[in-house]
Design an enzyme around this catalytic site. Sequence first.
Site, mmCIF file in Angstrom:
data_model
loop_
_atom_site.group_PDB
_atom_site.id
_atom_site.type_symbol
_atom_site.label_atom_id
_atom_site.label_comp_id
_atom_site.label_asym_id
_atom_site.label_seq_id
_atom_site.Cartn_x
_atom_site.Cartn_y
_atom_site.Cartn_z
ATOM 1 N N SER A 54 41.043 -57.626 -1.212
ATOM 2 C CA SER A 54 40.126 -58.661 -1.718
ATOM 3 C C SER A 54 40.069 -59.890 -0.808
ATOM 4 O O SER A 54 41.093 -60.322 -0.279
ATOM 5 C CB SER A 54 40.585 -59.104 -3.107
ATOM 6 O OG SER A 54 39.872 -60.255 -3.507
ATOM 7 N N SER A 80 39.042 -62.720 -2.088
ATOM 8 C CA SER A 80 39.076 -63.848 -3.032
ATOM 9 C C SER A 80 40.199 -64.848 -2.723
ATOM 10 O O SER A 80 39.945 -66.065 -2.665
ATOM 11 C CB SER A 80 39.196 -63.327 -4.461
ATOM 12 O OG SER A 80 39.246 -64.393 -5.357
ATOM 13 N N LYS A 101 38.942 -55.863 -15.940
ATOM 14 C CA LYS A 101 37.861 -56.743 -16.414
ATOM 15 C C LYS A 101 37.401 -56.450 -17.840
ATOM 16 O O LYS A 101 37.102 -57.358 -18.599
ATOM 17 C CB LYS A 101 36.634 -56.564 -15.504
ATOM 18 C CG LYS A 101 36.677 -57.348 -14.213
ATOM 19 C CD LYS A 101 35.382 -57.104 -13.456
ATOM 20 C CE LYS A 101 35.241 -58.049 -12.296
ATOM 21 N NZ LYS A 101 33.965 -57.894 -11.598
ATOM 22 N N ASN A 138 36.044 -61.948 -15.660
ATOM 23 C CA ASN A 138 36.588 -61.975 -14.290
ATOM 24 C C ASN A 138 37.331 -63.269 -13.999
ATOM 25 O O ASN A 138 37.919 -63.408 -12.928
ATOM 26 C CB ASN A 138 35.492 -61.731 -13.244
ATOM 27 C CG ASN A 138 34.637 -62.954 -13.002
ATOM 28 O OD1 ASN A 138 34.537 -63.819 -13.865
ATOM 29 N ND2 ASN A 138 34.030 -63.038 -11.831
ATOM 30 N N ASP A 190 30.384 -63.378 -12.636
ATOM 31 C CA ASP A 190 29.634 -62.536 -11.682
ATOM 32 C C ASP A 190 28.117 -62.767 -11.787
ATOM 33 O O ASP A 190 27.431 -62.953 -10.774
ATOM 34 C CB ASP A 190 29.934 -61.049 -11.922
ATOM 35 C CG ASP A 190 31.323 -60.661 -11.434
ATOM 36 O OD1 ASP A 190 31.772 -61.211 -10.409
ATOM 37 O OD2 ASP A 190 31.960 -59.811 -12.075
ATOM 38 N N GLY A 201 20.820 -50.022 -11.790
ATOM 39 C CA GLY A 201 22.256 -50.047 -12.036
ATOM 40 C C GLY A 201 22.540 -50.468 -13.471
ATOM 41 O O GLY A 201 21.738 -51.204 -14.081
ATOM 42 N N ALA A 202 23.650 -49.975 -14.014
ATOM 43 C CA ALA A 202 24.040 -50.328 -15.381
ATOM 44 C C ALA A 202 25.559 -50.447 -15.487
ATOM 45 O O ALA A 202 26.109 -50.431 -16.577
ATOM 46 C CB ALA A 202 23.507 -49.289 -16.364
ATOM 47 N N GLY A 203 26.232 -50.556 -14.346
ATOM 48 C CA GLY A 203 27.689 -50.701 -14.321
ATOM 49 C C GLY A 203 28.092 -52.162 -14.456
ATOM 50 O O GLY A 203 27.335 -52.992 -14.975
ATOM 51 N N ALA A 209 28.636 -54.793 -12.277
ATOM 52 C CA ALA A 209 27.855 -55.839 -11.605
ATOM 53 C C ALA A 209 26.476 -55.960 -12.241
ATOM 54 O O ALA A 209 25.990 -57.068 -12.506
ATOM 55 C CB ALA A 209 27.722 -55.509 -10.115
HETATM 56 P P1 NAD Z 1 30.222 -49.520 -11.368
HETATM 57 O O1 NAD Z 1 31.033 -48.326 -11.005
HETATM 58 O O2 NAD Z 1 30.548 -50.289 -12.588
HETATM 59 O O3 NAD Z 1 28.664 -49.058 -11.468
HETATM 60 C C1 NAD Z 1 28.100 -48.181 -10.542
HETATM 61 C C2 NAD Z 1 26.597 -48.061 -10.759
HETATM 62 O O4 NAD Z 1 26.057 -47.253 -9.699
HETATM 63 C C3 NAD Z 1 26.206 -47.361 -12.063
HETATM 64 O O5 NAD Z 1 25.016 -47.933 -12.560
HETATM 65 C C4 NAD Z 1 25.960 -45.930 -11.621
HETATM 66 O O6 NAD Z 1 25.089 -45.223 -12.483
HETATM 67 C C5 NAD Z 1 25.304 -46.181 -10.275
HETATM 68 N N1 NAD Z 1 25.374 -45.007 -9.394
HETATM 69 C C6 NAD Z 1 26.486 -44.353 -8.983
HETATM 70 N N2 NAD Z 1 26.146 -43.314 -8.189
HETATM 71 C C7 NAD Z 1 24.785 -43.344 -8.088
HETATM 72 C C8 NAD Z 1 23.829 -42.549 -7.402
HETATM 73 N N3 NAD Z 1 24.206 -41.504 -6.660
HETATM 74 N N4 NAD Z 1 22.518 -42.881 -7.503
HETATM 75 C C9 NAD Z 1 22.124 -43.938 -8.246
HETATM 76 N N5 NAD Z 1 22.979 -44.715 -8.918
HETATM 77 C C10 NAD Z 1 24.297 -44.419 -8.841
HETATM 78 O O7 NAD Z 1 30.244 -50.444 -10.069
HETATM 79 P P2 NAD Z 1 30.026 -52.044 -9.992
HETATM 80 O O8 NAD Z 1 31.313 -52.718 -10.148
HETATM 81 O O9 NAD Z 1 28.900 -52.414 -10.910
HETATM 82 O O10 NAD Z 1 29.582 -52.213 -8.456
HETATM 83 C C11 NAD Z 1 28.291 -51.859 -8.017
HETATM 84 C C12 NAD Z 1 28.067 -52.455 -6.639
HETATM 85 O O11 NAD Z 1 28.046 -53.868 -6.738
HETATM 86 C C13 NAD Z 1 29.178 -52.120 -5.637
HETATM 87 O O12 NAD Z 1 28.575 -51.920 -4.377
HETATM 88 C C14 NAD Z 1 30.025 -53.363 -5.615
HETATM 89 O O13 NAD Z 1 30.655 -53.559 -4.358
HETATM 90 C C15 NAD Z 1 28.966 -54.430 -5.817
HETATM 91 N N6 NAD Z 1 29.498 -55.681 -6.385
HETATM 92 C C16 NAD Z 1 29.253 -56.825 -5.717
HETATM 93 C C17 NAD Z 1 29.700 -58.025 -6.223
HETATM 94 C C18 NAD Z 1 29.403 -59.293 -5.482
HETATM 95 O O14 NAD Z 1 30.001 -60.318 -5.783
HETATM 96 N N7 NAD Z 1 28.485 -59.255 -4.536
HETATM 97 C C19 NAD Z 1 30.416 -58.063 -7.427
HETATM 98 C C20 NAD Z 1 30.660 -56.854 -8.102
HETATM 99 C C21 NAD Z 1 30.197 -55.663 -7.560
#
Ligand code: NAD
Length: 291
Positions: free
Chosen positions: A24, A26, A75, A96, A111, A135-137, A139
């Site tokens: 990290s 951070s 988290k 976070n 975030d 995306g739905a994870g 971030a």
């Molecule tokens: P997560 O594992 O919680 O979510 C992953 C997401 O990607 C889900 O929506 C999933 O369905 C999707 N996904 C996975 N494989 C896929 C595919 N083949 N096709 C399409 N969608 C797919 O991850 P997260 O923690 O939400 O992180 C997501 C991204 O955001 C990462 O690249 C992470 O580094 C980045 N991030 C950046 C910051 C920042 O401060 N800039 C903070 C957190 C996360």
Amino acid sequence: MNDKSLISGYTELVGLMAYPIRHSNSPAMQNEAFREAGIDCIQLAFEVDNSKLKEAVEAIRALRMRGANVSMPNKTVVGKYLDQLSWEAELTGSVNTIVNADGVLTGYCTDGIGYMAALKDKGIDLKEQKMTIVGAGGAATAIQIQAALDGVGEISIFNVKDKFFEVGEETVAKINAHTHCKAAIYDLADHDTLRKEIAESCLLANATGLGMKPYEGVTWLPDMSYLRSDLIVTDTVYAPRMTKFLEMAREAGCRYMNGHGMMLFQGAEAFRLWTGKTMNIAHMKKYLDID
Ligand code: NAD
């Protein structure tokens, strides 16, 4: 003993609790910000997973630490060990940042706040506007909830039909129930709807890991015809700085932003919560070599 950066008996501590965490940036960022602001506090990273999280949180109280950052896998778990949650942390189901105020521990999710602040820093205001986000994870959820709380008019979420799709459905229900924003979720495989929603949006965001290792050079965006030059395009990924997705945006003449801003401003908000002071953003951008 005249260097202010030396640790003394007065030096206070904030933690960073996650596993793995050694990679990290951070601690480097927060420690430079503390040093620059003349605040006698340091951040240290602790490799803690769910199995020792309860004890680690108790240590914040017992050692009178100012608080901590929390990352995966903690988290979504740490909230139950805290005394209270901010509204955005409650809605996202994720914490976070922990602040210790005289033994009372409050959890925040900075975030999404960081993402919205990064947009503001670039002069972008999404109030009453429509955005499309893939995306739905973790971030994605933080961004979606914060965008809705900050007055974005409409959010269209796309995700593949994996385990996160259900999370996206829950986010949509929360946004529609608790904010003035209108949210909907669609299957990312539905390209006709993706095209229509992007056409109606002023911003398109990637919040999946596509574009970073092991998916470098990969994007879910089918082709350039989905983009137009007045679309704002953002990526949560920041390593690499330019993802395939952002390269397509650049080629289409769009304004674009990578994940560095979100990373910096989520840290700035945590810094503000711990210290009551504003992080020197210009200095930190130089220090981190980001724009
Ligand atoms: P997560 O594992 O919680 O979510 C992953 C997401 O990607 C889900 O929506 C999933 O369905 C999707 N996904 C996975 N494989 C896929 C595919 N083949 N096709 C399409 N969608 C797919 O991850 P997260 O923690 O939400 O992180 C997501 C991204 O955001 C990462 O690249 C992470 O580094 C980045 N991030 C950046 C910051 C920042 O401060 N800039 C903070 C957190 C996360």
